[in-house]
Write a protein that holds these residues in place. Structure first.
Motif, PDB file in Angstrom:
ATOM      1  N   UNK A  87      -6.113  -1.050  -6.455  1.00 49.69           N
ATOM      2  CA  UNK A  87      -7.259  -0.478  -5.757  1.00 49.69           C
ATOM      3  C   UNK A  87      -6.908   0.948  -5.333  1.00 49.69           C
ATOM      4  N   UNK A  88      -7.875   1.859  -5.449  1.00 51.20           N
ATOM      5  CA  UNK A  88      -7.621   3.269  -5.145  1.00 51.20           C
ATOM      6  C   UNK A  88      -8.616   3.787  -4.119  1.00 51.20           C
ATOM      7  N   UNK A  89      -8.092   4.481  -3.112  1.00 51.53           N
ATOM      8  CA  UNK A  89      -8.912   5.133  -2.101  1.00 51.53           C
ATOM      9  C   UNK A  89      -8.545   6.623  -2.095  1.00 51.53           C
ATOM     10  N   UNK A  90      -9.125   7.373  -1.182  1.00 48.87           N
ATOM     11  CA  UNK A  90      -8.909   8.817  -1.186  1.00 48.87           C
ATOM     12  C   UNK A  90      -7.437   9.189  -1.016  1.00 48.87           C
ATOM     13  N   UNK A  91      -6.796   8.620  -0.024  1.00 48.38           N
ATOM     14  CA  UNK A  91      -5.411   9.004   0.269  1.00 48.38           C
ATOM     15  C   UNK A  91      -4.445   7.823   0.264  1.00 48.38           C
ATOM     16  N   UNK A  92      -4.868   6.703  -0.273  1.00 50.88           N
ATOM     17  CA  UNK A  92      -3.985   5.545  -0.358  1.00 50.88           C
ATOM     18  C   UNK A  92      -4.394   4.669  -1.534  1.00 50.88           C
ATOM     19  N   UNK A  93      -3.479   3.801  -1.925  1.00 52.61           N
ATOM     20  CA  UNK A  93      -3.752   2.879  -3.031  1.00 52.61           C
ATOM     21  C   UNK A  93      -3.018   1.573  -2.780  1.00 52.61           C
ATOM     22  N   UNK A 140       0.838  -1.195   0.000  1.00 48.51           N
ATOM     23  CA  UNK A 140       0.000   0.000   0.000  1.00 48.51           C
ATOM     24  C   UNK A 140       0.875   1.247   0.000  1.00 48.51           C
ATOM     25  N   UNK A 141       0.475   2.259  -0.792  1.00 52.68           N
ATOM     26  CA  UNK A 141       1.196   3.527  -0.838  1.00 52.68           C
ATOM     27  C   UNK A 141       0.319   4.643  -0.277  1.00 52.68           C
ATOM     28  N   UNK A 142       0.944   5.780   0.034  1.00 48.70           N
ATOM     29  CA  UNK A 142       0.249   6.885   0.698  1.00 48.70           C
ATOM     30  C   UNK A 142      -0.310   7.933  -0.258  1.00 48.70           C
ATOM     31  N   UNK A 143      -0.736   7.513  -1.440  1.00 48.18           N
ATOM     32  CA  UNK A 143      -1.375   8.424  -2.398  1.00 48.18           C
ATOM     33  C   UNK A 143      -2.596   7.728  -2.993  1.00 48.18           C
ATOM     34  N   UNK A 144      -3.681   8.537  -3.205  1.00 47.04           N
ATOM     35  CA  UNK A 144      -4.894   7.981  -3.763  1.00 47.04           C
ATOM     36  C   UNK A 144      -5.494   8.880  -4.825  1.00 47.04           C
ATOM     37  N   UNK A 145      -6.830   8.773  -5.004  1.00 48.97           N
ATOM     38  CA  UNK A 145      -7.445   9.534  -6.096  1.00 48.97           C
ATOM     39  C   UNK A 145      -7.406  11.048  -5.849  1.00 48.97           C
ATOM     40  N   UNK A 146      -7.244  11.469  -4.602  1.00 54.46           N
ATOM     41  CA  UNK A 146      -7.094  12.909  -4.350  1.00 54.46           C
ATOM     42  C   UNK A 146      -5.779  13.439  -4.911  1.00 54.46           C
ATOM     43  N   UNK A 147      -4.841  12.539  -5.189  1.00 54.10           N
ATOM     44  CA  UNK A 147      -3.560  12.925  -5.803  1.00 54.10           C
ATOM     45  C   UNK A 147      -3.547  12.629  -7.300  1.00 54.10           C
ATOM     46  N   UNK A 148      -4.720  12.317  -7.861  1.00 56.95           N
ATOM     47  CA  UNK A 148      -4.811  12.080  -9.292  1.00 56.95           C
ATOM     48  C   UNK A 148      -4.490  10.664  -9.722  1.00 56.95           C
ATOM     49  N   UNK A 149      -4.432   9.732  -8.779  1.00 51.07           N
ATOM     50  CA  UNK A 149      -4.081   8.341  -9.099  1.00 51.07           C
ATOM     51  C   UNK A 149      -5.341   7.562  -9.441  1.00 51.07           C
TER      52      UNK A 149
END
Length: 302
Positions: free
Chosen positions: A161-167, A134-143
């Motif tokens: 899988x993509x979440x707000x602030x993680x993926x 898991x990484x600390x960037x999600x769709x709020x970062x354009x991912x």
């Protein structure tokens, strides 16, 4: 943040520790005893600090200082020590950020068309046999799901899988990950895949090689751009050996990826590039002489 030299900083830290110990002893033994002890212990340290830093330019005259003044000095030294520790933390944070920026710039210089978002690995499942993370960037970062994940050394995997602030990243070692690949020096192409056995040893396979393949140990494999998920010309790995399948007599290469998926800590997500999502650039199909091992296994289960 104020500038300081590494050597000067170390000297000040040592001086502060010694001074604090001397103050504590002096407060219990009396100011005169403290003054003598302080002068003996601190003189060489302060002299060295004078030569290395701008802050220690002269000796502190402790003769005649009252207990209250000594306590005040102790407080001041403690505060200075705290500030120095904060400076050290800031220094390492800036150093880490600069290293990350340099990595991004090196990739962008090589491939200016890539849109990259940096991220850090924040979670791993110890029971995951394919080493997804898991990484600390999600769709709020354009991912977005399906984005390629890389480092300056090469391919890491795909956003699963993509979440707000993680993926969640599906690694290149996963049996679900398929990457169009090529050996440019040989003019051959294929598909990178893996399975639980290969993942355990940190290896992947390059499938669909022809019988007269020129791929051999040491050949460098890169992305071909087929499938529209990964841009072309990203490093994948180096060939260890070329093998022949016992199941269907097809040929495949065993690769060691350039990125160690099991220990990678910082990555880049490729959010956009020329040709992304181009489904016309399909992954290569199996040749008549080599059936897809996955399809073979499926037939066996029917």
């Amino acid at each position: 943040m104020e500038k300081f030299t590494t050597r000067g900083f170390k000297i000040l830290m040592v001086a502060v520790v010694v001074l604090i110990g001397a103050v504590i002893y002096g407060l219990s033994a009396g100011s005169s005893v403290f003054s003598n002890l302080f002068g003996i212990v601190s003189a060489p340290l302060l002299t060295a600090g004078t030569n290395m830093t701008e802050g220690a330019k002269e000796f502190i005259d402790l003769d005649g200082m009252s207990k209250e003044e000594l306590k005040k000095l102790y407080v001041e030294l403690s505060e200075e020590n705290r500030k120095l520790r904060e400076q050290l933390v800031d220094y390492y944070e800036v150093k880490e950020e600069n290293a990350s920026y340099e990595d991004i710039l090196s990739v962008k210089d090589a491939m200016p068309d890539l849109q990259l978002t940096s991220a850090s690995v924040v979670g791993r499942d110890p029971n995951d046999v394919f080493y997804d993370f898991t990484i600390n960037r999600g769709y709020l970062s354009g991912i977005s799901e399906g984005d390629a994940v890389i480092t300056e050394m090469g391919v890491v995997g795909v956003i699963d899988e993509v979440y707000a602030t993680s993926s969640r990243v599906r690694s290149i070692l996963s049996e679900k990950t398929k990457i169009g690949a090529s050996a440019k020096e040989c003019g051959e192409s294929g598909v990178i895949a893996s399975d639980i056995q290969f993942a355990n040893s940190g290896k992947v396979k390059l499938l669909y090689l022809t019988r007269d393949t020129q791929v051999q140990a040491g050949t460098i494999i890169t992305t071909s751009g087929a499938g529209g998920v990964f841009p072309s010309d990203l490093l994948i790995g180096r060939v260890d050996s070329v093998e022949r399948s016992n199941a269907d007599s097809s040929f495949y290469a065993i690769l060691t990826p350039y990125v160690d998926i099991k220990t990678v800590s910082d990555v880049f997500v490729v959010t956009d590039f020329e040709g992304k999502g181009d489904v016309q650039a399909n992954l290569p199909e199996a040749s008549p002489e080599a059936e897809d091992p996955a399809a073979t296994a499926q037939k066996g289960n029917e």
